[in-house]
Design a protein around this motif. Structure first.
Motif, PDB file in Angstrom:
ATOM      1  N   SER A 128       0.832  -1.206   0.000  1.00  0.00           N
ATOM      2  CA  SER A 128       0.000   0.000   0.000  1.00  0.00           C
ATOM      3  C   SER A 128       0.869   1.259   0.000  1.00  0.00           C
ATOM      4  CB  SER A 128      -0.949   0.000   1.203  1.00  0.00           C
ATOM      5  OG  SER A 128      -0.241  -0.048   2.424  1.00  0.00           O
ATOM      6  N   GLU A 152      -6.359   3.203  -6.600  1.00  0.00           N
ATOM      7  CA  GLU A 152      -7.457   2.263  -6.329  1.00  0.00           C
ATOM      8  C   GLU A 152      -6.920   0.960  -5.731  1.00  0.00           C
ATOM      9  OE1 GLU A 152      -9.344   2.194 -10.164  1.00  0.00           O
ATOM     10  OE2 GLU A 152     -10.889   3.619  -9.516  1.00  0.00           O
ATOM     11  N   ILE A 155      -6.378   1.571  -2.079  1.00  0.00           N
ATOM     12  CA  ILE A 155      -7.643   1.539  -1.338  1.00  0.00           C
ATOM     13  C   ILE A 155      -8.089   0.098  -1.114  1.00  0.00           C
ATOM     14  CG2 ILE A 155     -10.093   2.144  -1.462  1.00  0.00           C
ATOM     15  CD1 ILE A 155      -9.193   4.670  -3.021  1.00  0.00           C
ATOM     16  N   THR A 156      -7.883  -0.751  -2.117  1.00  0.00           N
ATOM     17  CA  THR A 156      -8.239  -2.166  -1.965  1.00  0.00           C
ATOM     18  C   THR A 156      -7.413  -2.821  -0.864  1.00  0.00           C
ATOM     19  OG1 THR A 156      -8.850  -2.330  -4.303  1.00  0.00           O
ATOM     20  CG2 THR A 156      -8.371  -4.394  -3.151  1.00  0.00           C
ATOM     21  N   LYS A 158      -5.762  -1.186   1.657  1.00  0.00           N
ATOM     22  CA  LYS A 158      -5.817  -0.510   2.954  1.00  0.00           C
ATOM     23  C   LYS A 158      -6.884   0.583   2.909  1.00  0.00           C
ATOM     24  CE  LYS A 158      -2.511   1.312   6.370  1.00  0.00           C
ATOM     25  NZ  LYS A 158      -1.103   1.754   6.562  1.00  0.00           N
ATOM     26  N   ARG A 159      -8.123   0.169   2.909  1.00  0.00           N
ATOM     27  CA  ARG A 159      -9.235   1.093   2.716  1.00  0.00           C
ATOM     28  C   ARG A 159      -9.293   2.221   3.752  1.00  0.00           C
ATOM     29  NH1 ARG A 159     -14.018   1.334  -0.032  1.00  0.00           N
ATOM     30  NH2 ARG A 159     -15.800   2.257   1.034  1.00  0.00           N
ATOM     31  N   HIS A 165      -7.269   7.483  -0.846  1.00  0.00           N
ATOM     32  CA  HIS A 165      -8.413   8.263  -1.337  1.00  0.00           C
ATOM     33  C   HIS A 165      -7.950   9.627  -1.851  1.00  0.00           C
ATOM     34  CE1 HIS A 165     -11.061   5.219   0.407  1.00  0.00           C
ATOM     35  NE2 HIS A 165     -10.268   5.240   1.463  1.00  0.00           N
ATOM     36  N   LYS A 168      -6.400   9.076  -5.235  1.00  0.00           N
ATOM     37  CA  LYS A 168      -7.458   8.820  -6.214  1.00  0.00           C
ATOM     38  C   LYS A 168      -8.134  10.116  -6.625  1.00  0.00           C
ATOM     39  CE  LYS A 168     -11.773   6.238  -6.883  1.00  0.00           C
ATOM     40  NZ  LYS A 168     -12.688   5.225  -6.304  1.00  0.00           N
TER      41      LYS A 168
END
Length: 233
Positions: A128, A152, A155-156, A158-159, A165, A168
């Protein structure tokens, strides 16, 4: 050895479901579904990918009789990942974004080679961070599609981490997808309320969107224009 607990043994046998498998290459150490000889089969609802990765690793290392416990981590691999990532960071700070991109890619490839018995969270943490940095390098090189793809992936992995974010939203802004950028930054702020960097970006997005709404002809042109083509990495 102590005899098995009869109650537990009965529960295990009760829940046991036999599966039809075949053994595949190399040397019959991989499992495939019996009817279709596939490692991952939707018809049979089986996925032996992880199991086969462990099996292949043990097969290639005959001296390793069984996987070590998850808390045993390869220090040499950790050092290689960290050193390669730091080399990328130094190049990024020096403005050599193309070379930084190459180091980040190498660091990600090394991190993905961690043996399957090590705690998956370790690899997720490493990847990440590396992919977040690589997203920033793509952004500086003007490849906003690749920057978005890496963000993205972050985020997958380590949301709850707001950085993914933020990356992104920045890429989406350059791609003129302002509502999606706003949604991304608002989700990031839900994980890190009051983050000044993201709060400022949200304000900037609102300014742009209000400006576009005040010029309907231009907005219509933007909405009907074809999406931008991805740039070369």
């Amino acid at each position: 050895m102590r005899p098995p607990d009869p109650v537990m043994q009965a529960l295990i046998e009760q829940s046991f479901i036999p599966v039809d498998i075949t053994l595949g290459t190399p040397d019959n150490v991989t499992a495939h579904c019996g009817p279709h000889s596939l490692e991952k089969c939707t018809d049979c609802d089986v996925d032996y990918t992880t199991l086969n990765r462990i099996s292949k690793t043990l097969h290639m290392n005959p001296g390793l009789r069984c996987p070590p416990p998850p808390n045993v981590v390869s220090q040499k691999l950790s050092a290689a990942i960290s050193n390669t990532k730091e080399e990328g960071n130094a190049l990024f700070k020096a403005g050599q974004h193309e070379k930084a991109l190459q180091r980040y890619t190498m660091a990600a490839n090394i991190a993905a080679q961690r043996p399957p018995w090590e705690a998956s969270q370790l690899m997720r943490e490493e990847l990440s961070t590396i992919l977040s940095n690589r997203s920033a390098a793509y952004y500086e090189l003007g490849d906003y599609v690749s920057a978005l793809t890496d963000a993205e992936s972050v985020i997958t992995l380590k949301r709850p981490w707001s950085k993914g974010h933020f990356r992104k939203a920045r890429a989406l802004m350059k791609l003129e997808k302002y509502q999606e950028a706003k949604d991304a930054i608002q989700l990031g702020l839900s994980f890190e309320v009051g983050n000044s960097e993201m709060t400022q970006m949200l304000s900037d997005i609102d300014v742009v969107m209000r400006r576009l709404q005040s010029r309907p002809e231009r907005r219509l042109k933007r909405d009907t224009a074809p999406p931008p083509l991805p740039l070369s990495a």
